[in-house]
Design an enzyme around this catalytic site. Sequence first.
Site, PDB file in Angstrom:
ATOM      1  N   ASP A 127       0.685  -1.460   0.196  1.00  0.00           N
ATOM      2  CA  ASP A 127       0.081  -0.064  -0.231  1.00  0.00           C
ATOM      3  C   ASP A 127       1.019   1.343  -0.016  1.00  0.00           C
ATOM      4  O   ASP A 127       0.395   2.405  -0.538  1.00  0.00           O
ATOM      5  CB  ASP A 127      -1.275  -0.366   0.997  1.00  0.00           C
ATOM      6  CG  ASP A 127      -1.628  -0.908   1.672  1.00  0.00           C
ATOM      7  OD1 ASP A 127      -2.335  -1.884   0.088  1.00  0.00           O
ATOM      8  OD2 ASP A 127      -2.935  -1.365   2.415  1.00  0.00           O
ATOM      9  N   ARG A 252       0.468  -8.615  -5.655  1.00  0.00           N
ATOM     10  CA  ARG A 252       1.288  -9.023  -3.891  1.00  0.00           C
ATOM     11  C   ARG A 252       1.796  -9.780  -3.990  1.00  0.00           C
ATOM     12  O   ARG A 252       2.940 -10.053  -3.603  1.00  0.00           O
ATOM     13  CB  ARG A 252       0.246  -9.246  -3.248  1.00  0.00           C
ATOM     14  CG  ARG A 252      -0.346  -8.184  -2.532  1.00  0.00           C
ATOM     15  CD  ARG A 252      -0.630  -8.756  -0.615  1.00  0.00           C
ATOM     16  NE  ARG A 252      -1.175  -9.572  -0.247  1.00  0.00           N
ATOM     17  CZ  ARG A 252      -2.174  -9.926   0.445  1.00  0.00           C
ATOM     18  NH1 ARG A 252      -2.731  -8.677   0.953  1.00  0.00           N
ATOM     19  NH2 ARG A 252      -2.347 -10.652   0.962  1.00  0.00           N
TER      20      ARG A 252
HETATM   21  O1  F6P Z   1      -2.592  -4.259   2.920  1.00  0.00           O
HETATM   22  C1  F6P Z   1      -2.311  -5.244   1.860  1.00  0.00           C
HETATM   23  C2  F6P Z   1      -3.455  -4.999   1.282  1.00  0.00           C
HETATM   24  O2  F6P Z   1      -2.765  -5.913   0.259  1.00  0.00           O
HETATM   25  C3  F6P Z   1      -4.474  -4.002   0.547  1.00  0.00           C
HETATM   26  O3  F6P Z   1      -3.960  -3.167  -0.455  1.00  0.00           O
HETATM   27  C4  F6P Z   1      -5.434  -5.315   0.908  1.00  0.00           C
HETATM   28  O4  F6P Z   1      -7.116  -4.075   1.055  1.00  0.00           O
HETATM   29  C5  F6P Z   1      -5.637  -6.189   1.815  1.00  0.00           C
HETATM   30  O5  F6P Z   1      -3.618  -6.228   2.338  1.00  0.00           O
HETATM   31  C6  F6P Z   1      -5.986  -7.472   1.117  1.00  0.00           C
HETATM   32  O6  F6P Z   1      -6.305  -8.082   2.887  1.00  0.00           O
HETATM   33  P1  F6P Z   1      -6.482  -9.659   2.386  1.00  0.00           P
HETATM   34  O7  F6P Z   1      -5.260 -10.225   1.848  1.00  0.00           O
HETATM   35  O8  F6P Z   1      -6.353 -10.034   4.284  1.00  0.00           O
HETATM   36  O9  F6P Z   1      -7.308 -10.181   1.680  1.00  0.00           O
END
Ligand code: F6P
Length: 320
Positions: A127, A252
């Site tokens: 982020d 990610r």
């Molecule tokens: O904080 C990192 C992040 O990838 C955000 O951009 C996103 O909103 C969130 O985590 C998603 O989280 P999860 O993987 O728990 O769904």
Amino acid sequence: MKRLAVLTSGGDCSGMNATIRAVVRAGLANGIEVIGIQKGYQGVLDRNYQLLTTKSVSGKLQLGGTFLQTARCQTMFTEPGQRLAAENLMGLGIEGLVVVGGDGSHRGALALQPRGIPVMAIPASIDNDIPFTDMSLGVDSALNNILHAVDCLKDTASSHDRTFVVETMGRSCGYLALASAVATGAEYALIPEFPFDIAAISAALLRRFQEGRDNSIIMVAEGAGKAQDIADQIKDRIGFETRIMVLGHYQRGGSPSTFDRILAARFGVAAVEALQRGEAGKMIGLSCGSLTLTSLEQTIATGRKPLDPGLLKLARTLGN
Ligand code: F6P
């Protein structure tokens, strides 16, 4: 210092494995044993850990994700959870803990510090909303993933005279959408930090196509709205076929970029060296190319990092 521990916590990102490797290798080079804790703070509570050796981290540098795995551990936000975590770490003989993660993970670290565990935090979150660092680990790799996807999308969009709305992650921060809009030449970046006017954007898209442009890309940060809602609103106004691409967790993953590998090496080694010097309760950051240390109290009290005004200006100058 004889023994330290490392954990990855919160959402994963590219470069976490490279950071663990750097911590392990820097620790061993200084005669320090390194314990890897599985699944973030959950592993501290469950006493789920392993001794890390150079062999444990061999071949991990270039891998996305985190081989120690990660978790969002709600118990770490409670007083009994924090007490148990500190007791377990002390029982293990841990004299320093390196926490690799975002702001929630750093809050957990800050709670352990007064309970006798010297902590060092490394900012890791796609982020890029953590203050006191120009870049967090994983941001550059995530941006490269977005760029690759949008570049591909533009090829097909222009073949069909299509408009695409591309949704990025970022929680309540618009950095990924804004930076990728600049880097891909997208027409618009819709971000939560600024209001936007779909009617005006739709009218401008119509003008673009009338002028003969064969594609339009609108980046939307997840905190600013859903790609499908935006696409529907545009289609309702100007009747164009408007498609979407939600990038989701694709952003990610993957092999870390060169920038993230070097950042991981610098952050990991600096964390071990800082703990060894007796520094604790701090976060390593990157400021104008140099590494910095900021107290976790300050980073957490500051909250979310504001968007870089220079990047905003750039996007406005180059945008539609
Ligand atoms: O904080 C990192 C992040 O990838 C955000 O951009 C996103 O909103 C969130 O985590 C998603 O989280 P999860 O993987 O728990 O769904």
